[in-house]
Design an enzyme around this catalytic site. Structure first.
Site, PDB file in Angstrom:
ATOM      1  N   GLY A  20      -2.747  -0.884  20.347  1.00 32.31           N
ATOM      2  CA  GLY A  20      -2.591  -1.446  21.685  1.00 32.31           C
ATOM      3  C   GLY A  20      -3.343  -2.767  21.782  1.00 32.31           C
TER       4      GLY A  20
ATOM      5  N   SER B 105       0.365   2.220  23.205  1.00 28.97           N
ATOM      6  CA  SER B 105      -0.248   2.669  21.957  1.00 28.97           C
ATOM      7  C   SER B 105       0.136   4.122  21.690  1.00 28.97           C
ATOM      8  CB  SER B 105      -1.763   2.536  22.069  1.00 28.97           C
ATOM      9  OG  SER B 105      -2.361   3.019  20.903  1.00 28.97           O
TER      10      SER B 105
ATOM     11  N   HIS C 161      -1.684   6.494  19.947  1.00 28.82           N
ATOM     12  CA  HIS C 161      -2.733   7.520  19.874  1.00 28.82           C
ATOM     13  C   HIS C 161      -3.235   7.982  21.233  1.00 28.82           C
ATOM     14  CE1 HIS C 161      -6.748   5.614  20.705  1.00 28.82           C
ATOM     15  NE2 HIS C 161      -5.997   4.534  20.615  1.00 28.82           N
TER      16      HIS C 161
ATOM     17  N   THR D  58       3.995  -5.359   5.918  1.00 28.25           N
ATOM     18  CA  THR D  58       4.839  -4.190   5.654  1.00 28.25           C
ATOM     19  C   THR D  58       4.576  -3.135   6.717  1.00 28.25           C
ATOM     20  OG1 THR D  58       4.819  -4.675   3.311  1.00 28.25           O
ATOM     21  CG2 THR D  58       5.410  -2.425   3.925  1.00 28.25           C
TER      22      THR D  58
ATOM     23  N   CYS E 230     -14.359   2.113  22.876  1.00 26.92           N
ATOM     24  CA  CYS E 230     -14.792   1.131  21.883  1.00 26.92           C
ATOM     25  C   CYS E 230     -15.988   0.286  22.317  1.00 26.92           C
ATOM     26  CB  CYS E 230     -13.626   0.262  21.458  1.00 26.92           C
ATOM     27  SG  CYS E 230     -12.613  -0.260  22.793  1.00 26.92           S
TER      28      CYS E 230
END
Lengths: 384, 97
Positions: free
Chosen positions: A71, A199, A201, A237, A323
């Site tokens: 995110g 996001s 999660h 990738t 965070c």
């Protein structure tokens, strides 16, 4: 020990169905999606199916979804990418004071590069001031970014109204919907936004994958340079298993949206019980808030100490955005809402999930008063 | 392995700069990374009828070499390029089926 997980804003458990969908792409179907042989083609097809599911969750078209690593990356891409793509029109951009750090710091990086950034204030409920937006926005404003729901206090923002005001001035609108998606219906057309971050999660998907919705026809300057991945808009990738997991998580989130009312009912029981403890105050808006979100100020109890003490009882909750909580003691969001520094350290956040039960809430309410009393006994601030 | 090609040693195709061309279709790949300009060019040209014109918008300077090359190889006609200052508009006429 009985365990109750009520920190779904920090992250959610991985749904078993999501894990099952991911496993083949961590084992035999490991091909690079850019390769045209069958092993690559099956990975590419899986990514495109996931893109359809993610698009469906927010009522977008699959070609409007750019997969990212998080995110935070989606927020960075939207803010820096749209500001840069439109800098010939102007270098004034607007956000709010209570955004996630991935938004605030992306705007601060633009500030260092010569952009003028307006940080909109909020009221005591954490609502962004629409009046202040109206007075700050000019014809030279190119981007307005305001989150759909706040992580720490759960308050929902008037994003639709904000988008209408911004569009009148010709500015683009981005919203960070990481906290909202999966917990409330999110419809990009109804909101009228040009870009929106989500996001995996925080909706029972894997960590390490996010997405940016970008309205068809808009240009964006990439953050990560490489080749044709994500239609030349995000290099690297692809995280195939992660993206497949995100697709399944989005599909499940849409299917489980009918559980919102059950979650709201449990959340209300939790709020009612927690507020029975003396000198505990609900933070954020009492009604205009996420249905799974309950946040408080527990007078004279350090948020971090409470989080740790409850974890010893098997109860997992939060004391701020995951965070930043290890670094900043006083919540910058509560400070922006007008709380004094000392009280802004006493933040307690419980965020429920679709697996939360009545027994979980009863367990929390059986432990919470005792833990608070114990912490207050040793708190130099408590005079009760 | 990466190969660095010194463009100055290659024969530069002659490019005609134009303005005011009206196209039948527009493809915007501004800020999209190389080789999206060639991938989209190929896709969009397949959709056009013989005689129709595609306007391909890109900020990628390498396109000034790639697109004339592509036209020469496929037999389509590069009418010319308009430089807006921010990006290029390539006008390509479908001349072969």
């Amino acid at each position: 020990m009985f365990r109750v997980y009520l920190d779904h804003m920090a992250t959610t458990p991985l749904d078993r169905e999501v894990l099952a969908a991911m496993l083949p792409f961590l084992e035999n179907s490991f091909g690079n999606p850019s390769r045209m042989y069958d092993l690559g083609a099956e990975a590419k097809e899986a990514i495109e199916r996931a893109r359809e599911s993610v698009a469906r969750l927010i009522n977008a078209s699959p070609n409007e979804i750019i997969f990212t690593s998080s995110g935070a990356e989606a927020n960075n891409l939207a803010i820096r990418g749209l500001a840069k793509a439109n800098q010939n029109k102007g270098m004034h951009v607007i956000t709010s004071e209570i955004e996630h750090h991935s938004t605030l710091n992306a705007f601060r990086s633009l500030q260092k590069e010569g952009y003028v950034v307006t940080f909109l204030p909020v009221n005591s409920y954490g609502e962004v001031s629409v009046e202040k937006l109206e007075s700050a926005i000019t014809d030279r404003t190119t981007l307005v970014s305001v989150m759909l729901a706040n992580y720490e206090v759960g308050t929902l923002q008037a994003v639709k109204e904000i988008a209408e005001i911004a569009h009148e001035k010709g500015a683009l609108v981005h919203t960070d919907a990481v906290a909202a998606a999966g917990n409330i219906p999110v419809d990009v057309k109804e909101l009228g936004v040009d870009a929106l971050s989500i996001s995996a999660h925080t909706m029972y998907g894997p960590k390490g994958v996010g997405a940016l919705y970008l309205r068809e026809g808009l240009r964006i300057v990439p953050l990560i340079y490489s080749g044709i991945q994500e239609e030349g808009r995000r290099g690297g990738t692809e995280n195939v298993a992660g993206i497949v997991g995100f697709g399944k998580a989005a599909e499940l989130a849409l299917r489980h949206l009918d559980k919102v009312e059950k979650v709201r009912w449990l959340r209300d029981k939790l709020i009612e019980g927690v507020l029975e403890v003396e000198k505990v105050e609900l933070t954020g808006h009492p009604e205009k808030r996420l249905p799974n979100h309950a946040s408080f100020i527990v007078e004279s109890v350090d948020g971090e100490a409470l989080m740790m003490a409850l974890s010893f009882e098997g109860i997992y909750m939060g004391n701020g955005t995951a965070c930043i909580s290890q670094v900043l003691r006083a919540s910058p969001i509560l400070l922006a809402m007008g709380y004094p520094s000392q009280r802004a350290q006493c933040s307690a956040i419980f965020t429920l999930g679709r697996e939360t039960t009545k027994r979980d809430i009863e367990y929390v309410l059986s432990k919470f008063p005792g833990v608070v009393a114990k912490l207050r006994k040793i708190s130099p601030l408590w005079d009760g | 392995m990466y190969y660095f090609i010194n463009m100055t040693e290659q024969k530069q195709p002659e490019i005609k700069f134009v303005e005011g061309i009206v196209a039948d279709a527009v493809e915007d790949v501004v800020y999209r990374m190389c080789p999206m300009h060639l991938m989209r060019l190929e896709e969009r040209m397949k959709e056009l009828k013989k005689g129709q014109i595609l306007e391909l918008q890109t900020d990628y300077e390498g396109a000034l070499a790639d697109i004339p090359d592509w036209c020469r190889k496929t037999g389509n006609e590069l009418i010319g390029v308009e430089d807006t200052g921010e990006f290029f508009k390539f006008y390509i006429k479908k001349t072969v089926d």
